[in-house]
Write a protein that holds these residues in place. Structure first.
Motif, short mmCIF file in Angstrom:
data_model
loop_
_atom_site.label_atom_id
_atom_site.label_comp_id
_atom_site.label_asym_id
_atom_site.label_seq_id
_atom_site.Cartn_x
_atom_site.Cartn_y
_atom_site.Cartn_z
N GLU A 50 0.81 -1.22 0.00
CA GLU A 50 0.00 0.00 0.00
C GLU A 50 0.85 1.27 0.00
O GLU A 50 0.32 2.37 -0.10
CB GLU A 50 -0.92 0.02 1.22
CG GLU A 50 -1.86 -1.18 1.33
CD GLU A 50 -2.92 -1.18 0.23
OE1 GLU A 50 -3.15 -0.12 -0.37
OE2 GLU A 50 -3.51 -2.25 -0.02
N LEU A 51 2.16 1.12 0.10
CA LEU A 51 3.03 2.30 0.19
C LEU A 51 3.04 3.11 -1.10
O LEU A 51 3.42 4.29 -1.09
CB LEU A 51 4.45 1.88 0.55
CG LEU A 51 4.63 1.35 1.98
CD1 LEU A 51 6.05 0.87 2.19
CD2 LEU A 51 4.29 2.42 3.00
N GLY A 52 2.65 2.49 -2.20
CA GLY A 52 2.62 3.23 -3.47
C GLY A 52 1.63 4.36 -3.45
O GLY A 52 1.71 5.29 -4.27
N ALA A 53 0.68 4.33 -2.53
CA ALA A 53 -0.33 5.38 -2.44
C ALA A 53 0.30 6.74 -2.07
O ALA A 53 -0.30 7.78 -2.27
CB ALA A 53 -1.39 5.00 -1.41
N GLN A 54 1.51 6.72 -1.51
CA GLN A 54 2.17 7.98 -1.17
C GLN A 54 2.66 8.73 -2.40
O GLN A 54 3.01 9.90 -2.32
CB GLN A 54 3.34 7.71 -0.22
CG GLN A 54 2.90 7.20 1.14
CD GLN A 54 4.03 7.25 2.15
OE1 GLN A 54 5.11 7.76 1.86
NE2 GLN A 54 3.78 6.74 3.33
N GLY A 55 2.70 8.01 -3.53
CA GLY A 55 3.03 8.68 -4.79
C GLY A 55 4.51 8.86 -5.02
O GLY A 55 5.35 8.58 -4.18
N ARG A 56 4.80 9.39 -6.21
CA ARG A 56 6.20 9.50 -6.64
C ARG A 56 6.94 10.62 -5.93
O ARG A 56 8.16 10.69 -5.96
CB ARG A 56 6.25 9.71 -8.15
CG ARG A 56 5.74 11.04 -8.60
CD ARG A 56 5.88 11.21 -10.10
NE ARG A 56 5.04 10.26 -10.83
CZ ARG A 56 5.06 10.14 -12.14
NH1 ARG A 56 5.91 10.86 -12.85
NH2 ARG A 56 4.26 9.29 -12.75
N THR A 57 6.19 11.55 -5.32
CA THR A 57 6.84 12.69 -4.68
C THR A 57 7.34 12.37 -3.28
O THR A 57 8.09 13.16 -2.71
CB THR A 57 5.86 13.87 -4.60
OG1 THR A 57 4.69 13.47 -3.86
CG2 THR A 57 5.44 14.32 -5.99
N ALA A 58 6.94 11.25 -2.72
CA ALA A 58 7.37 10.90 -1.37
C ALA A 58 8.86 10.59 -1.36
O ALA A 58 9.37 9.91 -2.24
CB ALA A 58 6.58 9.69 -0.86
N SER A 59 9.56 11.11 -0.37
CA SER A 59 11.00 10.87 -0.28
C SER A 59 11.28 9.48 0.27
O SER A 59 10.42 8.83 0.86
CB SER A 59 11.63 11.92 0.65
OG SER A 59 11.15 11.74 1.98
N ALA A 60 12.52 9.03 0.06
CA ALA A 60 12.91 7.73 0.58
C ALA A 60 12.81 7.70 2.10
O ALA A 60 12.44 6.69 2.68
CB ALA A 60 14.34 7.41 0.13
N ALA A 61 13.13 8.84 2.74
CA ALA A 61 13.06 8.91 4.20
C ALA A 61 11.62 8.71 4.68
O ALA A 61 11.37 8.03 5.68
CB ALA A 61 13.62 10.23 4.69
N ALA A 62 10.68 9.32 3.96
CA ALA A 62 9.27 9.18 4.33
C ALA A 62 8.80 7.74 4.17
O ALA A 62 8.08 7.20 5.02
CB ALA A 62 8.41 10.11 3.50
#
Length: 204
Positions: A50-62
């Protein structure tokens, strides 16, 4: 949220109470304890998809922060189930001493459970940046299914020498302890190797 809590309650009741009641002293079999430790993977794998829901703008740290939460939840539930099972066994047995797996063995399988959960969660997150949550879940399910089929039908496929080597790794608590520690190291390495892909991955 209420539905998820109900599912966890059912799982804890089934594996933490009913199975020890049915198995009795046989619950302390090292292979059963090792299988219980691996329950964390079944909790972590679909959640990481489900982590893909954060989208492409999410940083690796997030993403790594979310992975930490998912792993803590999945591994925590597994420890709760195992602890509940051990308590149930002791309440039913009412023996003179504490009935529990050897501390060294328990530490080994729980360490493997934690490290493997981290590796699986990172893999799920990497895939989730490129594919949909449904596709990632299907990929992980197929992976687990292949492993399960290999365990069930391995005797018909693998050469006898390979079967003997596998049996040697599963026929005693000492062998399982060693395998768990070795697998923990492998899981840590795999997780570390996947992190750069997490930083560079982009959801299609």
């Amino acid at each position: 949220m209420a539905r998820q809590a109900l599912v966890i309650l059912i799982v804890v009741a089934a594996f933490g109470i009913l199975v020890p009641l049915y198995k009795g002293f046989g619950f302390l079999d090292s292979r059963i304890i090792a299988a219980y430790a691996c329950l964390a993977l079944l909790f972590v794998a679909p959640a990481s998809a489900e982590l893909g829901a954060q989208g492409r703008t999410a940083s690796a740290a997030a993403i790594l922060g979310r992975i930490a939460v998912i792993v803590a939840w999945g591994w925590g539930v597994t420890v709760l189930i195992l602890a509940t099972a051990i308590v149930t066994l002791n309440l039913v047995a009412r023996g003179g001493g504490l009935l529990a797996p050897a501390c060294g063995f328990l530490a080994a399988v729980l360490t493997f459970s934690l490290s493997a959960s981290i590796a699986i969660a990172i893999l799920g997150a990497v895939l989730a940046r490129r594919f949909s949550a449904t596709a990632v879940k299907n990929i992980l399910r197929i992976g687990f299914l292949v492993i399960l089929l290999a365990i069930i039908f391995g005797s018909r496929v693998f050469p006898e020498r390979v079967q003997l080597e596998i049996l040697d790794h599963f026929n005693s608590r000492r062998a399982l302890t060693r395998l768990a520690w070795e697998s923990s190291i492998v899981s840590v390495v795999i997780g570390a190797l996947l992190i750069p892909f997490l930083r560079n991955a982009r959801k299609a």
